[in-house]
Design an enzyme around this catalytic site. Structure first.
Site, mmCIF file in Angstrom:
data_model
loop_
_atom_site.group_PDB
_atom_site.id
_atom_site.type_symbol
_atom_site.label_atom_id
_atom_site.label_comp_id
_atom_site.label_asym_id
_atom_site.label_seq_id
_atom_site.Cartn_x
_atom_site.Cartn_y
_atom_site.Cartn_z
ATOM 1 C CG ASP A 136 -3.563 5.301 -6.068
ATOM 2 O OD1 ASP A 136 -2.910 4.904 -5.411
ATOM 3 O OD2 ASP A 136 -4.828 4.907 -6.215
ATOM 4 C CG HIS A 138 -2.267 2.756 -2.961
ATOM 5 N ND1 HIS A 138 -2.664 2.384 -4.266
ATOM 6 C CD2 HIS A 138 -1.073 1.897 -2.740
ATOM 7 C CE1 HIS A 138 -1.990 1.307 -4.624
ATOM 8 N NE2 HIS A 138 -1.128 1.063 -3.603
ATOM 9 C CD GLU A 143 -6.614 2.719 -3.748
ATOM 10 O OE1 GLU A 143 -5.714 3.583 -4.116
ATOM 11 O OE2 GLU A 143 -6.427 1.810 -4.421
HETATM 12 C C1 F6R Z 1 1.389 -3.819 -0.366
HETATM 13 C C2 F6R Z 1 0.909 -2.479 -0.419
HETATM 14 C C3 F6R Z 1 0.774 -1.543 -1.525
HETATM 15 C C4 F6R Z 1 1.931 -1.443 -2.304
HETATM 16 C C5 F6R Z 1 1.681 -0.467 -3.606
HETATM 17 C C6 F6R Z 1 2.861 -0.663 -4.660
HETATM 18 O O1 F6R Z 1 1.336 -4.503 0.716
HETATM 19 O O2 F6R Z 1 0.585 -2.099 0.733
HETATM 20 O O3 F6R Z 1 0.842 0.020 -0.951
HETATM 21 O O4 F6R Z 1 3.205 -1.362 -1.527
HETATM 22 O O5 F6R Z 1 0.711 -0.916 -4.232
HETATM 23 O O6 F6R Z 1 2.860 -1.888 -5.256
HETATM 24 P P1 F6R Z 1 4.329 -2.167 -6.040
HETATM 25 O O7 F6R Z 1 5.249 -2.371 -5.119
HETATM 26 O O8 F6R Z 1 4.070 -3.753 -6.652
HETATM 27 O O9 F6R Z 1 4.376 -1.138 -6.978
#
Ligand code: F6R
Length: 260
Positions: A136, A138, A143
């Site tokens: 999304d 973030h 978010e």
């Molecule tokens: C983790 C964080 C999140 C992840 C994001 C992607 O510390 O801050 O922003 O980077 O949710 O997560 P993955 O890499 O598991 O797809």
């Protein structure tokens, strides 16, 4: 911003590890900003491998994690404190007292958030911040609609993020609703941002972050405001980038002395 498209996840991980190795070699007391989740796992594996082969030492490095869940007991396997211990900090020679994680168990969370900001400042700020991006958009756990000037604070996860992260828990209902995360304003103060995205599931959010308007609806787009942001993606995550050929040509024609 520099967008580097690589053939696969290993090549992406190698480039990020190269940037970290270069930084730590020239500045042994560097301050690293670390992300959790799947995206940086290859980078941590590569850094651990280089550490074991004697190429890199983290003995004087300080690290700050981006975020942490609220409501999980200390030691819970899904906390980001445990994650980073398992995948990186516990496998290299970094001093455990130099690994900082936002406190998701603090009674006074607001005070803990300002102390975290203070600790980052006291360390001299983050030299290189590893980032992933949510489906999304973030960044950290900021978010959509998070203020682009936000600082470390409590956020509520979207249902999409809770579902995406359910793979780290026994059940989606176990995924906390609340987190502590560095703000977008905090993240933007790091001197170099390295955003990693792997796989088709990230193609849309990468296109919005890199080529869309700067908007809190896609917190990842805030990287466009940063003077030194590097986006490292595999082919699948690059699939929706309009200027993919331009990014490829630019990277291919880069002088050898110019690093990311
Ligand atoms: C983790 C964080 C999140 C992840 C994001 C992607 O510390 O801050 O922003 O980077 O949710 O997560 P993955 O890499 O598991 O797809």
């Amino acid at each position: 911003m520099e967008v580097v498209i690589q053939g696969d996840a290993d090549a992406v991980a190698n480039l990020a590890a190269d940037a970290i190795e270069r930084l730590v070699s020239s500045r042994p007391n560097a301050v690293l900003g670390l992300a959790t989740g799947s995206s940086p796992l290859g980078v941590y594996d590569e850094l651990v491998r280089r550490h074991r082969s004697g190429t890199i030492s983290f003995s004087r490095v300080t690290a700050f994690l981006l975020d942490e869940y609220i409501g999980l007991p200390a030691g819970h396997a899904a906390t980001y404190r445990e994650f980073i211990e398992r995948h990186f900090a516990g496998l290299v020679d970094i001093d455990p007292t130099n690994v900082h994680v936002p406190d998701g168990t603090a009674v006074d969370v607001e005070a803990a958030c300002s102390q975290y900001e203070q600790k980052i400042r006291a360390a001299g700020g983050v030299d290189l911040q590893l980032l992933g991006i949510g489906a999304d958009g973030h960044l950290g756990f900021n978010e959509p609609t998070s203020s682009l000037a936000s600082r470390t604070r409590v956020k509520t996860l979207t249902e999409q993020t809770r579902t995406d992260n359910a793979r780290f828990f026994d059940d989606v209902d176990d995924v906390p609703h609340h987190v502590v995360t560095q703000g977008i304003g905090t993240i933007l103060e790091a001197r170099h941002l390295v955003l990693i995205a792997i796989g088709a599931g990230k193609a849309e959010s990468i296109a919005r972050a890199v080529e869309g308007p700067v908007t809190s609806m896609c917190p990842g787009s805030a990287i466009q405001l940063h003077p030194h942001a590097t986006v490292l993606v595999d082919e699948a995550a690059a699939a929706r980038l309009t200027l993919a050929d331009y990014y490829r040509a630019t990277y291919a024609g880069k002088p050898a002395w110019q690093t990311i």
